[in-house]
Scaffold this motif. Structure first.
Motif, PDB file in Angstrom:
ATOM      1  N   VAL A 309       0.865  -1.183   0.000  1.00  0.00           N
ATOM      2  CA  VAL A 309       0.000   0.000   0.000  1.00  0.00           C
ATOM      3  C   VAL A 309       0.898   1.228   0.000  1.00  0.00           C
ATOM      4  CG1 VAL A 309      -1.832   1.262   1.186  1.00  0.00           C
ATOM      5  CG2 VAL A 309      -1.764  -1.246   1.308  1.00  0.00           C
ATOM      6  N   GLY A 310       0.618   2.159  -0.906  1.00  0.00           N
ATOM      7  CA  GLY A 310       1.439   3.364  -1.004  1.00  0.00           C
ATOM      8  C   GLY A 310       0.605   4.587  -1.268  1.00  0.00           C
ATOM      9  N   ILE A 311       1.288   5.698  -1.542  1.00  0.00           N
ATOM     10  CA  ILE A 311       0.614   6.960  -1.821  1.00  0.00           C
ATOM     11  C   ILE A 311       1.097   7.522  -3.149  1.00  0.00           C
ATOM     12  CG2 ILE A 311       0.238   7.527   0.604  1.00  0.00           C
ATOM     13  CD1 ILE A 311       2.673   9.392   0.447  1.00  0.00           C
ATOM     14  N   ARG A 332       7.389   5.050  13.070  1.00  0.00           N
ATOM     15  CA  ARG A 332       8.064   3.882  12.495  1.00  0.00           C
ATOM     16  C   ARG A 332       7.151   3.139  11.510  1.00  0.00           C
ATOM     17  NH1 ARG A 332      12.800   2.514  15.236  1.00  0.00           N
ATOM     18  NH2 ARG A 332      13.123   3.670  17.177  1.00  0.00           N
ATOM     19  N   LEU A 333       6.118   3.830  11.020  1.00  0.00           N
ATOM     20  CA  LEU A 333       5.251   3.296   9.971  1.00  0.00           C
ATOM     21  C   LEU A 333       5.631   3.964   8.654  1.00  0.00           C
ATOM     22  CD1 LEU A 333       1.799   3.517  11.821  1.00  0.00           C
ATOM     23  CD2 LEU A 333       3.308   1.523  11.651  1.00  0.00           C
ATOM     24  N   ALA A 334       5.393   3.268   7.547  1.00  0.00           N
ATOM     25  CA  ALA A 334       5.760   3.843   6.257  1.00  0.00           C
ATOM     26  C   ALA A 334       4.922   3.231   5.143  1.00  0.00           C
ATOM     27  CB  ALA A 334       7.241   3.610   5.964  1.00  0.00           C
ATOM     28  N   PRO A 335       4.647   3.987   4.094  1.00  0.00           N
ATOM     29  CA  PRO A 335       4.042   3.386   2.903  1.00  0.00           C
ATOM     30  C   PRO A 335       5.058   2.477   2.245  1.00  0.00           C
ATOM     31  CG  PRO A 335       4.685   5.641   2.444  1.00  0.00           C
ATOM     32  CD  PRO A 335       4.925   5.419   3.905  1.00  0.00           C
ATOM     33  N   ASP A 336       4.576   1.500   1.520  1.00  0.00           N
ATOM     34  CA  ASP A 336       5.498   0.602   0.819  1.00  0.00           C
ATOM     35  C   ASP A 336       6.086   1.261  -0.419  1.00  0.00           C
ATOM     36  OD1 ASP A 336       5.095  -1.816   2.482  1.00  0.00           O
ATOM     37  OD2 ASP A 336       3.042  -1.610   1.765  1.00  0.00           O
ATOM     38  N   ARG A 381      13.235   1.315   2.714  1.00  0.00           N
ATOM     39  CA  ARG A 381      11.910   0.783   3.042  1.00  0.00           C
ATOM     40  C   ARG A 381      10.837   1.224   2.052  1.00  0.00           C
ATOM     41  NH1 ARG A 381      10.000   1.786   9.029  1.00  0.00           N
ATOM     42  NH2 ARG A 381       8.248   0.614   8.121  1.00  0.00           N
ATOM     43  N   VAL A 382      11.090   2.313   1.341  1.00  0.00           N
ATOM     44  CA  VAL A 382      10.065   2.905   0.477  1.00  0.00           C
ATOM     45  C   VAL A 382      10.570   2.957  -0.961  1.00  0.00           C
ATOM     46  CG1 VAL A 382       8.596   4.910   0.074  1.00  0.00           C
ATOM     47  CG2 VAL A 382       9.287   4.323   2.417  1.00  0.00           C
ATOM     48  N   GLN A 383       9.846   2.300  -1.859  1.00  0.00           N
ATOM     49  CA  GLN A 383      10.191   2.367  -3.279  1.00  0.00           C
ATOM     50  C   GLN A 383       9.480   3.557  -3.921  1.00  0.00           C
ATOM     51  OE1 GLN A 383      12.491   0.121  -4.467  1.00  0.00           O
ATOM     52  NE2 GLN A 383      12.527  -0.485  -2.319  1.00  0.00           N
TER      53      GLN A 383
END
Length: 537
Positions: A309-311, A332-336, A381-383
């Protein structure tokens, strides 16, 4: 010759041919001439009576020529007047490249470049004398999304179909795009109009985009409906979920689907009413700040059984992006993944001022997001995906060297299924059946044939990309960096991209003060970082 001459002549000729009919009414040509000139005479009379158009009152009959010429002006300019390199918004050379690759024709050019390689702004790739001798399989040019948090990570192609909704595009266009995605094993973004039955016919990979209207997962009053989301998101064909915060062509403005394009089928797919413009809210109601957004993302990831799940966003105020980044550090949460959409992106309909003057261009926002993720120790962590006027393999190389992991293209794939850049997307009168809901117009687009063209465009573009990478001595786009792209600046000085792009040290936003982390030409961002609040937008 007076301005009434054509009208007056039509009336005289109508009377003349009427007189000839009285003498002998058996001649077909006289009947035709009589009806033609009588019609023109009546048209002139109507022009004199109406009060809407001053030109027609002053120039009856002949004044219609002005409106007809204005109607075909884009086509006249495109085919006869514009140069091969003039980009309005895409040049003839760019369109020709897509047409050739989609039809599986030779895209080679004879006699040499028509680019002025000494012009300011010219860009090129630094190749290597030690070029790779091992052929790159285009099918291997992929990136893994969601490997840190997801039970179902997705291996995405470095080149995919960007967000275009059913409603903005015709059913046949959606069918063709998804067929091509299936054949080429790449992804189609649904756009915010939800997943229609046409997306599902060929079983091509889908990225489900959820906008502020929550189409496909909403209550009747427009609020987000988690149960409906689960029903759609758990479908195996859905590979990733993308929350659209803003769109490059109209950031800060909700999506627009004119009432003229809303059919019963579209209304049912989106869960909206017929007969009124479908306008998404300008912001989300399921969350109110960056922290709540990250918690929302976590919920969607869990409820979709672990899908990435991303933005998607077009950067506006740096403070807003920094607020998201601070929320990621704090929780410590992040979109994928993050899809960066630039202000140069396309749209079916947008207010003129928004499309021309609001939002940050893609390359600038891409570099800002890429660099600050590095400075926050979050880049691994985030592409990052990038969208905005990407057509050729060199376009892909350029944005990957700036910081993107993969690219999306909307108008490129529209060209592949027949778009001629008539720029009538918002009128429901698309001449090629791509952006219309008119059944007679869209029947001109054969999904089977155009699906093959989508596949060929993707395959041939990746083949060209693999050859470029081999020439540079590389094996994958992930090995690109800003030093590979050279650019001649406004002073005719040649420098690599890295000389002028934003750069920050890894972890600097964690370990250092913002005044030190944002150094040099980007020191003004230090105050934006201090202003950013992860619990407020």
């Amino acid at each position: 010759m007076t301005r009434y001459f054509v009208w007056q002549l039509s009336v005289v000729l109508s009377i003349y041919f009427g007189y000839l009919l009285i003498l002998d009414g058996s001649i077909a040509k006289i009947w035709i001439a009589f009806f033609v000139f009588t019609a023109l005479g009546l048209l002139g009379l109507m022009d004199q009576i109406q009060k809407k158009h001053s030109i027609l009152r002053n120039y009856p009959v002949i004044g219609h020529l002005r409106f007809w010429l204005e109607f075909i002006r884009p086509e006249v300019r495109q085919y006869f007047l514009e140069s091969d390199g003039e980009k309005l918004p895409f040049s003839r050379n760019q369109r020709a490249l897509v047409y050739q690759r989609s039809k599986n024709l030779s895209d080679q050019r004879p006699f040499g470049t028509i680019e002025n390689v000494y012009s300011n702004g010219h860009e090129w790739l630094s190749y290597s004398n030690a070029s790779s001798q091992i052929a790159i399989n285009p099918n291997n040019l992929r990136v893994s999304i969601g490997t840190h948090n997801c039970a179902q990570p997705y291996s995405i192609s470095v080149f995919n179909i960007s967000a275009m909704s059913f409603g903005s595009l015709s059913a046949n266009a959606i069918l063709a795009l998804n067929k091509g995605a299936k054949l080429g094993s790449f992804a189609q973004d649904t756009g915010e109009g939800s997943v229609s039955k046409y997306h599902k016919v060929h079983d091509g990979d889908l990225i489900w985009e959820i906008g502020s209207g929550y189409f496909g997962c909403r209550f009747d009053d427009g609020r987000f409906d988690l149960e409906k989301f689960i029903q759609v998101a758990t479908d195996p064909q859905i590979k990733m979920i993308e929350i659209k915060l803003s769109q490059g062509a109209k950031p800060g403005h909700g999506g627009i689907l004119p009432a003229a394009k809303i059919t019963t089928e579209i209304a049912q797919t989106r869960g909206v009413s017929i007969g009124v413009d479908c306008i998404s809210p300008s912001r989300h109601t399921a969350f109110n700040n960056p922290v709540e957004m990250l918690e929302f993302i976590t919920t969607l990831r869990e409820k979709s059984n672990g899908k990435p799940v991303g933005i998607k966003l077009c950067v506006g105020k740096p403070d807003d992006w920094f607020a998201i980044l601070k929320a990621m550090i704090e929780t410590r949460l992040a979109p994928d993944f993050i899809v960066v959409d630039g202000s140069e992106g396309g749209t079916g309909a947008a207010p003129v001022e928004f499309i021309d003057h609001i939002g940050m261009p893609m390359r600038d926002s891409l570099r800002l997001i890429h660099t600050t993720l590095i400075a926050a120790n979050l880049r691994d962590r985030v592409q990052i995906g990038a969208a905005g006027k990407i057509i050729s393999a060199f376009d892909i190389v350029r944005v990957c060297s700036i910081g993107a992991d993969w690219c999306n293209s909307a108008r490129g794939f529209m060209f592949a299924i027949g778009c001629i850049q008539s720029r009538t997307c918002n009128t429901d009168k698309c001449p090629t059946g791509v952006a219309t809901q008119n059944p007679l117009r869209q029947r001109a687009l054969d999904p089977e044939d155009k699906g093959q063209r989508v596949y060929h465009f993707h395959h041939n573009t990746l083949h060209a990309l693999s050859e470029i990478l081999m020439a540079a001595g590389l094996n994958h786009t992930s090995e690109l960096n800003p030093d590979y792209i050279m650019k001649r600046d406004e002073n005719s000085i040649v420098q690599p991209f890295s000389k002028n792009l934003m750069h920050m040290e890894a972890g600097s936003l964690i370990d250092q003060s913002p005044e030190i982390a944002f150094n040099g030409d980007h020191c003004y961002l230090a105050s934006a970082w201090r202003r950013a609040n992860p619990r407020f937008w």
